[in-house]
Design a protein around this motif. Structure first.
Motif, PDB file in Angstrom:
ATOM      1  N   CYS A 305       0.740  -1.239   0.053  1.00  0.00           N
ATOM      2  CA  CYS A 305       0.063   0.069   0.068  1.00  0.00           C
ATOM      3  C   CYS A 305       1.017   1.325   0.042  1.00  0.00           C
ATOM      4  O   CYS A 305       1.858   1.222   0.785  1.00  0.00           O
ATOM      5  CB  CYS A 305      -0.757   0.078   1.074  1.00  0.00           C
ATOM      6  SG  CYS A 305      -1.896   1.406   1.636  1.00  0.00           S
ATOM      7  N   VAL A 307       0.191   4.392   0.924  1.00  0.00           N
ATOM      8  CA  VAL A 307      -0.066   5.184   2.028  1.00  0.00           C
ATOM      9  C   VAL A 307       0.989   5.197   2.940  1.00  0.00           C
ATOM     10  O   VAL A 307       1.516   4.133   3.270  1.00  0.00           O
ATOM     11  CB  VAL A 307      -1.532   5.002   2.768  1.00  0.00           C
ATOM     12  CG1 VAL A 307      -1.603   5.887   4.077  1.00  0.00           C
ATOM     13  CG2 VAL A 307      -2.745   5.090   1.945  1.00  0.00           C
ATOM     14  N   CYS A 310       2.069   2.324   5.464  1.00  0.00           N
ATOM     15  CA  CYS A 310       1.295   1.088   5.392  1.00  0.00           C
ATOM     16  C   CYS A 310       2.140  -0.046   5.076  1.00  0.00           C
ATOM     17  O   CYS A 310       2.750   0.362   3.822  1.00  0.00           O
ATOM     18  CB  CYS A 310      -0.146   1.382   4.933  1.00  0.00           C
ATOM     19  SG  CYS A 310      -1.116  -0.127   4.939  1.00  0.00           S
ATOM     20  N   ALA A 312       0.424  -3.055   4.097  1.00  0.00           N
ATOM     21  CA  ALA A 312      -0.234  -4.027   3.799  1.00  0.00           C
ATOM     22  C   ALA A 312      -0.128  -4.438   2.301  1.00  0.00           C
ATOM     23  O   ALA A 312       0.202  -3.621   1.472  1.00  0.00           O
ATOM     24  CB  ALA A 312      -2.021  -3.426   3.688  1.00  0.00           C
ATOM     25  N   CYS A 340      -4.287  -0.364   0.225  1.00  0.00           N
ATOM     26  CA  CYS A 340      -4.921  -1.396   0.583  1.00  0.00           C
ATOM     27  C   CYS A 340      -6.478  -1.041   0.867  1.00  0.00           C
ATOM     28  O   CYS A 340      -6.853   0.396   0.898  1.00  0.00           O
ATOM     29  CB  CYS A 340      -4.577  -1.705   1.912  1.00  0.00           C
ATOM     30  SG  CYS A 340      -4.628  -0.433   3.290  1.00  0.00           S
ATOM     31  N   HIS A 343      -7.527   1.925   3.550  1.00  0.00           N
ATOM     32  CA  HIS A 343      -7.190   2.920   2.924  1.00  0.00           C
ATOM     33  C   HIS A 343      -7.655   3.642   1.994  1.00  0.00           C
ATOM     34  O   HIS A 343      -7.848   4.752   1.768  1.00  0.00           O
ATOM     35  CB  HIS A 343      -5.374   3.040   2.881  1.00  0.00           C
ATOM     36  CG  HIS A 343      -4.854   3.333   4.032  1.00  0.00           C
ATOM     37  ND1 HIS A 343      -3.666   2.261   4.494  1.00  0.00           N
ATOM     38  CD2 HIS A 343      -5.056   3.976   5.356  1.00  0.00           C
ATOM     39  CE1 HIS A 343      -3.223   2.738   5.640  1.00  0.00           C
ATOM     40  NE2 HIS A 343      -3.780   3.668   6.176  1.00  0.00           N
TER      41      HIS A 343
HETATM   42 ZN    ZN Z   1      -2.886   0.898   3.658  1.00  0.00          ZN
END
Ligand code: ZN
Length: 375
Positions: A305, A307, A310, A312, A340, A343
């Protein structure tokens, strides 16, 4: 008093102002006769019992409203909470047993196992019999009453179902399930565990348990869909243009908001349909919203991900960093980022955050709050 427990010795407001001195209370009671002390114990127990029934009755209503799971009471053990909920459920169909508890005939220790052995047919019998049996014996009877035979197990399995339906008017999908023992426990545990792990984004409050379990169910379906190589679960947006040029968008017959379309578009297929004067659709072949090479490029580039912070990696969706200006229809990889699902939900156009910067630069993206009021 008939509907609520009788006189209370202490009113709630006084607890904070008055300093309670247990030692002084003991001293005060020392001059009482043994008979009078026994009466105090009996009174106290009866009052506790009546307040307990009051707690159970209110718990029952909250249970009906499904208002118990959302706010677990941290001051009560999970075991006590579960037991209270079950006793309250059973007591609803055991009026005589409940009345015996109110009168003080059945103690709290007896009440719990009695609600397990009594049925509505034996309610009156147990209201009397329960008062004379020791709690430990009642517990033993409750365990025996609960012994499950192979036929019971078979019946449970036969009764299993999941039913699901659509409410197109409200744009929702609904469902209900009824699963036998071990299978039910598995489903329950997985949903609970997934919900438990759905921590909020930094600085945001925890979402309700009901919301997180709903997200968990969707994630299970999404994981299955993503593992299916044929792409048959890829969402298809149908864009219908009517004779006046107005465009409405549907997913599997459910009308969806243009914001939803912008959010899911980079991951979706799009099928255009034109409505002529006779009301007939002319549909074009569906195409992926993103050209396959752009999709591949972004997915290869974004292994987790985007962000910041993150990590993920599962079920990444392609987010468009300027969904509003370009209606989510861009093929520029600097504006497309893998994120993800949780998010994705907090990002515009739905959510209060915006992912800004150059997605081609591995450290080029930043999470900022959107200007203006959050939707
Ligand atoms: Zn994320």
């Amino acid at each position: 008093m008939s509907s609520t427990p009788a006189t209370t010795m202490f009113d709630r407001a006084s607890v904070d102002d008055v300093e309670y001195d247990f030692g002084a209370r003991i001293d005060a009671l020392r001059c009482h006769s043994t008979g009078s002390l026994r009466a105090i114990v009996a009174d106290a127990r009866r009052e506790q019992q009546r307040w307990y029934l009051e707690e159970l009755a209110a718990t029952r209503v909250l249970d009906d409203r499904r208002a118990l799971d959302g706010v677990p009471d941290a001051s009560v053990s999970a075991r006590t909470a579960k037991s209270n909920r079950e006793v309250a459920r059973s007591l609803e169909s055991l009026p005589k047993v409940a009345a015996a508890a109110w009168a003080g005939g059945l103690t709290r220790d007896q009440l719990q196992p009695v609600t397990e052995v009594a049925t509505s047919a034996t309610d009156a019998e147990w209201a009397v019999r329960g008062t004379t049996v020791a709690p430990v014996d009642l517990q033993r009877m409750a365990r025996t009453a609960k012994a499950v035979t192979a036929a019971d197990a078979e019946a449970r399995r036969k009764a299993r179902f999941v039913s699901s339906w659509r409410d197109s008017e409200q744009g929702m999908a609904a469902g209900r399930w009824w699963l036998p023992d071990v299978d039910g426990v598995l489903v329950d545990k997985v949903l609970d565990h997934m919900a438990e792990r759905m921590r909020p984004a930094k600085g945001m409050a925890w979402d309700s348990l009901a919301h997180r379990k709903a997200d968990a169910l969707v994630e299970l379906a999404r994981t299955y869909a993503d593992a299916e190589p044929s792409g048959r679960f890829r969402i298809e947006i149908v864009e219908i243009t009517d004779v006046r040029g107005c465009v409405t968008r549907e997913v599997d017959g459910i009308p969806v908001a243009s914001e939803t379309v912008r959010a899911i578009r980079p991951d979706a297929k799009v099928r255009e349909a034109v409505l002529d004067r006779t009301g007939t659709h002319t549909t074009h072949r569906s195409r992926t919203a993103l050209p396959a090479d752009v999709d591949r490029h972004v997915r290869r580039r974004d292994r987790h991900c985007r962000v910041p912070g993150c990590e993920a990696t599962r079920g990444l969706q392609i987010h468009h960093c300027h969904p509003v200006g370009t209606h989510g229809d861009s093929h520029d990889p600097t504006e497309l980022a893998g994120v993800c699902p949780p998010h994705h939900h907090i990002l515009e156009p739905h959510g209060p955050y915006r992912l800004v910067g150059d997605a081609e630069d591995p450290e080029g993206l930043e999470l900022v709050r959107r200007e203006g009021p959050a939707p």
